[in-house]
Scaffold this motif. Structure first.
Motif, PDB file in Angstrom:
ATOM      1  N   TYR A   1       0.778  -1.232  -0.014  1.00  0.00           N
ATOM      2  CA  TYR A   1      -0.030   0.002  -0.054  1.00  0.00           C
ATOM      3  C   TYR A   1       0.942   1.305  -0.016  1.00  0.00           C
ATOM      4  N   GLU A   2       2.161   1.180   0.427  1.00  0.00           N
ATOM      5  CA  GLU A   2       2.943   2.367   0.459  1.00  0.00           C
ATOM      6  C   GLU A   2       3.192   2.908  -1.135  1.00  0.00           C
ATOM      7  N   LEU A   3       2.978   2.118  -2.105  1.00  0.00           N
ATOM      8  CA  LEU A   3       2.955   2.523  -3.431  1.00  0.00           C
ATOM      9  C   LEU A   3       1.961   3.380  -3.816  1.00  0.00           C
ATOM     10  N   VAL A   4       0.913   3.560  -3.014  1.00  0.00           N
ATOM     11  CA  VAL A   4      -0.061   4.526  -3.424  1.00  0.00           C
ATOM     12  C   VAL A   4       0.476   5.898  -3.405  1.00  0.00           C
ATOM     13  N   GLY A   5       0.089   6.788  -4.320  1.00  0.00           N
ATOM     14  CA  GLY A   5       0.712   7.934  -4.317  1.00  0.00           C
ATOM     15  C   GLY A   5       2.186   8.013  -5.137  1.00  0.00           C
ATOM     16  N   LYS A   6       2.551   7.167  -5.507  1.00  0.00           N
ATOM     17  CA  LYS A   6       3.921   7.054  -6.333  1.00  0.00           C
ATOM     18  C   LYS A   6       3.597   6.743  -7.925  1.00  0.00           C
ATOM     19  N   ASN A   7       4.420   6.935  -8.430  1.00  0.00           N
ATOM     20  CA  ASN A   7       4.314   6.757  -9.850  1.00  0.00           C
ATOM     21  C   ASN A   7       4.550   5.418 -10.405  1.00  0.00           C
ATOM     22  N   LEU A   8       3.641   4.886 -10.967  1.00  0.00           N
ATOM     23  CA  LEU A   8       3.442   3.444 -11.463  1.00  0.00           C
ATOM     24  C   LEU A   8       4.680   3.258 -12.384  1.00  0.00           C
ATOM     25  N   LEU A   9       5.191   4.208 -13.231  1.00  0.00           N
ATOM     26  CA  LEU A   9       6.290   3.981 -14.276  1.00  0.00           C
ATOM     27  C   LEU A   9       7.588   3.675 -13.582  1.00  0.00           C
ATOM     28  N   ASN A  10       7.779   3.944 -12.395  1.00  0.00           N
ATOM     29  CA  ASN A  10       8.848   3.755 -11.350  1.00  0.00           C
ATOM     30  C   ASN A  10       8.931   2.106 -11.104  1.00  0.00           C
ATOM     31  N   CYS A  11       7.754   1.478 -11.112  1.00  0.00           N
ATOM     32  CA  CYS A  11       7.660   0.107 -10.916  1.00  0.00           C
ATOM     33  C   CYS A  11       7.902  -0.802 -12.048  1.00  0.00           C
ATOM     34  N   HIS A  12       8.299  -0.232 -13.181  1.00  0.00           N
ATOM     35  CA  HIS A  12       8.490  -0.856 -14.549  1.00  0.00           C
ATOM     36  C   HIS A  12       9.675  -0.659 -15.008  1.00  0.00           C
ATOM     37  N   SER A  13      10.212  -1.605 -15.984  1.00  0.00           N
ATOM     38  CA  SER A  13      11.331  -1.427 -16.933  1.00  0.00           C
ATOM     39  C   SER A  13      10.997  -0.192 -17.883  1.00  0.00           C
ATOM     40  N   PRO A  14      12.044  -0.004 -18.502  1.00  0.00           N
ATOM     41  CA  PRO A  14      12.062   1.198 -19.507  1.00  0.00           C
ATOM     42  C   PRO A  14      11.219   0.773 -20.656  1.00  0.00           C
ATOM     43  N   ALA A  15      11.547  -0.597 -20.944  1.00  0.00           N
ATOM     44  CA  ALA A  15      10.479  -0.881 -22.125  1.00  0.00           C
ATOM     45  C   ALA A  15       9.006  -0.942 -21.569  1.00  0.00           C
ATOM     46  N   SER A  16       8.819  -1.282 -20.326  1.00  0.00           N
ATOM     47  CA  SER A  16       7.376  -1.326 -20.088  1.00  0.00           C
ATOM     48  C   SER A  16       6.877  -0.081 -19.948  1.00  0.00           C
ATOM     49  N   GLN A  17       7.631   0.972 -19.464  1.00  0.00           N
ATOM     50  CA  GLN A  17       7.248   2.368 -19.208  1.00  0.00           C
ATOM     51  C   GLN A  17       6.750   3.015 -20.690  1.00  0.00           C
ATOM     52  N   GLU A  18       7.490   2.550 -21.734  1.00  0.00           N
ATOM     53  CA  GLU A  18       7.213   3.137 -22.976  1.00  0.00           C
ATOM     54  C   GLU A  18       5.907   2.485 -23.495  1.00  0.00           C
ATOM     55  N   LYS A  19       5.723   1.267 -23.282  1.00  0.00           N
ATOM     56  CA  LYS A  19       4.236   0.436 -23.605  1.00  0.00           C
ATOM     57  C   LYS A  19       3.034   1.096 -22.761  1.00  0.00           C
ATOM     58  N   ILE A  20       3.388   1.506 -21.481  1.00  0.00           N
ATOM     59  CA  ILE A  20       2.182   2.127 -20.790  1.00  0.00           C
ATOM     60  C   ILE A  20       1.771   3.427 -21.151  1.00  0.00           C
ATOM     61  N   LYS A  21       3.139   4.093 -21.821  1.00  0.00           N
ATOM     62  CA  LYS A  21       2.644   5.632 -22.309  1.00  0.00           C
ATOM     63  C   LYS A  21       2.140   5.352 -23.751  1.00  0.00           C
ATOM     64  N   GLN A  22       2.427   4.433 -24.391  1.00  0.00           N
ATOM     65  CA  GLN A  22       1.935   3.978 -25.731  1.00  0.00           C
ATOM     66  C   GLN A  22       0.268   3.751 -25.518  1.00  0.00           C
ATOM     67  N   VAL A  23       0.002   2.862 -24.420  1.00  0.00           N
ATOM     68  CA  VAL A  23      -1.366   2.550 -24.381  1.00  0.00           C
ATOM     69  C   VAL A  23      -2.248   3.626 -23.790  1.00  0.00           C
ATOM     70  N   VAL A  24      -1.652   4.397 -23.088  1.00  0.00           N
ATOM     71  CA  VAL A  24      -2.505   5.855 -22.628  1.00  0.00           C
ATOM     72  C   VAL A  24      -2.770   6.501 -23.920  1.00  0.00           C
ATOM     73  N   ALA A  25      -1.817   6.754 -24.678  1.00  0.00           N
ATOM     74  CA  ALA A  25      -2.098   7.552 -25.753  1.00  0.00           C
ATOM     75  C   ALA A  25      -2.937   7.011 -26.809  1.00  0.00           C
ATOM     76  N   TRP A  26      -3.029   5.783 -26.908  1.00  0.00           N
ATOM     77  CA  TRP A  26      -4.160   5.044 -27.705  1.00  0.00           C
ATOM     78  C   TRP A  26      -5.337   5.088 -27.094  1.00  0.00           C
ATOM     79  N   PHE A  27      -5.741   5.043 -25.673  1.00  0.00           N
ATOM     80  CA  PHE A  27      -6.924   5.556 -24.961  1.00  0.00           C
ATOM     81  C   PHE A  27      -7.144   6.698 -25.336  1.00  0.00           C
ATOM     82  N   GLN A  28      -6.439   7.499 -25.400  1.00  0.00           N
ATOM     83  CA  GLN A  28      -6.947   9.164 -25.636  1.00  0.00           C
ATOM     84  C   GLN A  28      -7.185   9.505 -27.237  1.00  0.00           C
ATOM     85  N   GLU A  29      -7.050   8.569 -28.089  1.00  0.00           N
ATOM     86  CA  GLU A  29      -7.269   8.503 -29.248  1.00  0.00           C
ATOM     87  C   GLU A  29      -8.737   8.426 -29.757  1.00  0.00           C
ATOM     88  N   SER A  30      -9.573   7.740 -28.856  1.00  0.00           N
ATOM     89  CA  SER A  30     -10.767   7.323 -29.252  1.00  0.00           C
ATOM     90  C   SER A  30     -11.506   6.756 -27.918  1.00  0.00           C
TER      91      SER A  30
END
Length: 133
Positions: free
Chosen positions: A51-80
């Motif tokens: 629970y101490e992760l609440v308030g923290k940035n999720l990206l810090n819990c992932h590898s650089p490759a996963s961080q990029e995928k997460i950002k791509q997914v959010v951008a895709w969500f924003q498209e439509s």
């Protein structure tokens, strides 16, 4: 959408639904800040603070490759408003799939997203296939 109960009661029902889910659910806002973890997620991430992760940035819990995928997914969500669910991984050892799911308001505006792990038969769709990659 016609609502038969108050927002307060509906919110309590949704919280209860999440709290009782045996699969990990992590909710983030659009800055990737973790705003909620259900007990299953906190237990799964106990060695990283639970629970101490609440308030923290999720990206810090992932590898650089996963961080990029997460950002791509959010951008895709924003498209439509039709872009709402992406299959992100399958863990054969635990027989579980992972998904990112858009959270939207009543007008369809993107509020954030959640990561959901589901223990079930393997999802045969390609990982991140919804992104056309």
């Amino acid at each position: 959408m016609t609502q038969m109960i108050s927002d307060e009661k509906l919110n309590a029902m949704f919280r209860s639904m999440l709290e009782e889910d045996h699969c990990a659910v992590v909710v983030c806002d659009l800055t990737h800040t973790i705003v909620y973890m259900n007990p299953a997620a906190a237990a799964a991430q106990a060695k990283h603070g639970g629970y101490e992760l609440v308030g923290k940035n999720l990206l810090n819990c992932h590898s650089p490759a996963s961080q990029e995928k997460i950002k791509q997914v959010v951008a895709w969500f924003q498209e439509s408003v039709e872009h709402n669910r992406v299959h992100t991984f399958f863990n054969p050892k635990q027989d579980k799939d992972g998904y990112m799911i858009a959270l939207r308001d009543g007008d369809g505006s993107l509020l954030g997203y959640y990561e959901k792990h589901e223990y079930r038969i393997k999802d045969e769709s390609p990982f991140y296939g919804e992104l056309g990659q």
